[in-house]
Design a protein around this motif. Structure first.
Motif, mmCIF file in Angstrom:
data_model
loop_
_atom_site.group_PDB
_atom_site.id
_atom_site.type_symbol
_atom_site.label_atom_id
_atom_site.label_comp_id
_atom_site.label_asym_id
_atom_site.label_seq_id
_atom_site.Cartn_x
_atom_site.Cartn_y
_atom_site.Cartn_z
ATOM 1 N N ALA A 107 25.215 -5.339 35.651
ATOM 2 C CA ALA A 107 24.249 -6.260 35.044
ATOM 3 C C ALA A 107 24.812 -7.665 34.986
ATOM 4 O O ALA A 107 24.066 -8.650 34.999
ATOM 5 N N ALA A 108 26.150 -7.773 34.926
ATOM 6 C CA ALA A 108 26.797 -9.083 34.882
ATOM 7 C C ALA A 108 26.956 -9.691 36.267
ATOM 8 O O ALA A 108 26.683 -10.881 36.474
ATOM 9 N N THR A 109 27.401 -8.896 37.229
ATOM 10 C CA THR A 109 27.776 -9.432 38.543
ATOM 11 C C THR A 109 26.641 -9.418 39.557
ATOM 12 O O THR A 109 26.538 -10.336 40.381
ATOM 13 N N GLY A 110 25.790 -8.412 39.523
ATOM 14 C CA GLY A 110 24.727 -8.299 40.516
ATOM 15 C C GLY A 110 23.793 -9.486 40.574
ATOM 16 O O GLY A 110 23.512 -10.018 41.657
ATOM 17 N N PRO A 111 23.291 -9.970 39.423
ATOM 18 C CA PRO A 111 22.355 -11.104 39.450
ATOM 19 C C PRO A 111 22.933 -12.369 40.061
ATOM 20 O O PRO A 111 22.169 -13.223 40.543
ATOM 21 N N LEU A 112 24.256 -12.530 40.068
ATOM 22 C CA LEU A 112 24.844 -13.724 40.679
ATOM 23 C C LEU A 112 24.495 -13.815 42.155
ATOM 24 O O LEU A 112 24.411 -14.908 42.719
ATOM 25 N N LEU A 113 24.282 -12.657 42.794
ATOM 26 C CA LEU A 113 23.953 -12.627 44.215
ATOM 27 C C LEU A 113 22.451 -12.637 44.475
ATOM 28 O O LEU A 113 22.021 -12.902 45.591
#
Length: 449
Positions: A107-113
């Motif tokens: 949930a933290a890292t995925g949206p950055l992409l």
């Protein structure tokens, strides 16, 4: 630092939140009901979200807020059922809790992409795709025959939920003027904060009466229903506010639902993906992000991560009783906090503008953070009452949690409103940064607590 200087440094092309009031003739500026210039200055176009009716704007706000509510709720409903979940797959309850850790990390890292697409293709396609993915992965988890299968669903569910949470503030900025954002950002923050607080109310009875699988299934089916509503009721809010706007064809209302066009008219470039990391170079983003993640951790996650042990072993609570005490005080505290937060920080902006020739600096909102001191005060009260459990009842610790969440809600509303005001053209990137800090630190606290 102003949004204009941030725009120059990051090199971002114009997007929905950037205003050009500095280029508007003062005699032609549109004013609010108090006689102060509106910020941003709206155009005369019907497809400008700032010109939409209050009822439509509020409907959009509620939809964005509920999407930020249902995702965290769906992820936390299973928390009271870690023991039966572990028994079903012959693992330990600690290993069962890893499904939450996996969810939080992605949930933290995925949206950055993923989030850079929101400034190019619009908010609506990404919201619909993320909501559909969140619903499907929860339903699949409910029927998964293997532990590995559940962990895989948590990966994609985390990415989807992170996107839905991070897209809320940009949507609010798209449709509301600066002097209104505090109130409506507060509504979004109230929903976003209370998803995990409502979850224990549902998780205990569901797991006890109909089985742990429905802790995934029921939220999943609700999410799919919400997706259907959003598909019919949430228009595209992306609008490019710049010199080129007058040369663009006005979009009919139907196009805002059919993905026929957005007003961004640009391609995704590498800088879109590095934007959130560039925003970390600004102290006006970095410090609030650190502050918000600690407020979330010690005003919400700490109670959720330790409460099931504390109230079962020290006070002898049942699963349902534990769910009640981990929900009601936190929800009440958030409601009280928001009752005095959103409108108050808008009032601070208005009072500053009246004294300084209509200027509305985001820093005027920060005075409300004094009320956030209730967060550490409440957490200390909770800890002292628990450490003296032999001589004090659970009521004192419940009051401590409620007081802490008054401060937590104030801090959330203030920092989101402040940062999105500071960096209007980069509201998606700012929200992605907050989302990253929020979930990473929450994952660490829940893992080690």
């Amino acid at each position: 630092m102003s949004s204009e200087s941030a725009h120059e440094k990051t090199g971002h092309v114009l997007n929905a939140n950037e205003s050009f009031e500095e280029n508007v003739d003062p005699d032609q500026q549109k004013l609010d009901k108090t006689g102060l210039p509106l910020s941003p200055q709206p155009t005369d176009r019907k497809d400008d979200p700032l010109n939409w009716s209050p009822a439509l704007k509020f409907a959009i706000c509620i939809q964005a807020s509920f999407l930020a509510f249902i995702g965290p709720l769906a992820s936390a409903v299973i928390n009271p059922a870690f023991v039966p979940l572990a028994d079903a797959f012959d693992i330990t309850p600690v290993e069962a809790s890893y499904e939450l850790t996996v969810f939080l990390v992605f949930a933290a890292t995925g949206p950055l992409l993923v989030l850079p697409a929101a400034n190019t293709y619009g908010r609506r396609p990404l919201v619909l795709a993320a909501s559909l993915l969140a619903g499907v992965t929860n339903v699949v988890a409910a029927y998964s025959p293997t532990w590995a299968g559940i962990l895989v669903t948590r990966v994609f569910n985390g990415i989807a939920t992170g996107c839905l949470t991070a897209l809320g503030p940009p949507v609010i900025c798209d449709i509301y003027f600066l002097h209104e954002r505090g109130f409506y950002m507060g509504i979004w923050a109230l929903f976003a904060n209370n998803g995990v607080h409502v979850a224990p109310l549902l998780g205990g009875p569901i797991a006890q009466n109909i089985g742990w699988r429905w802790c995934f299934g029921i939220p999943g089916y609700i999410q799919l229903g919400v997706t259907a509503v959003v598909a019919c009721c949430l228009p595209e809010t992306l609008f490019s506010r710049g010199p080129q706007t007058g040369d663009m064809k006005e979009r009919p209302l139907l196009d805002l639902f059919l993905f026929k066009s957005t007003s961004a008219r640009r391609r995704i470039v590498r800088r879109d993906f590095t934007g959130p990391f560039i925003m970390l170079s600004y102290l006006a983003v970095l410090l609030p992000a650190f502050y918000y993640m600690t407020c979330l951790a010690y005003g919400s996650v700490l109670f959720a991560a330790t409460g099931s042990v504390v109230y079962k072993e020290i006070y002898g609570f049942s699963i349902i009783q534990t769910g009640l005490i981990l929900s009601i005080p936190l929800i009440v505290g958030n409601l009280i906090g928001e009752a005095g937060a959103g409108w108050f920080i808008d009032r601070l902006i208005y009072l500053h503008a009246k004294r300084h020739d209509g200027e509305r600096p985001p820093e005027a909102r920060l005075d409300a953070l004094w009320f956030a001191l209730l967060l550490p005060i409440g957490t200390i009260i909770n800890g002292v009452c628990i450490s003296h459990s032999t001589t004090s009842s659970w009521v004192g610790s419940a009051f401590g949690m409620a007081i802490a969440n008054v401060g937590f809600q104030v801090s959330t509303t203030v920092v989101y409103a402040y940062c999105t005001d500071c960096y209007k053209p980069q509201s998606v990137e700012v929200s992605a940064v907050f989302n990253f800090f929020r979930h990473i630190f929450s994952g660490l606290v829940s893992f080690y607590a």
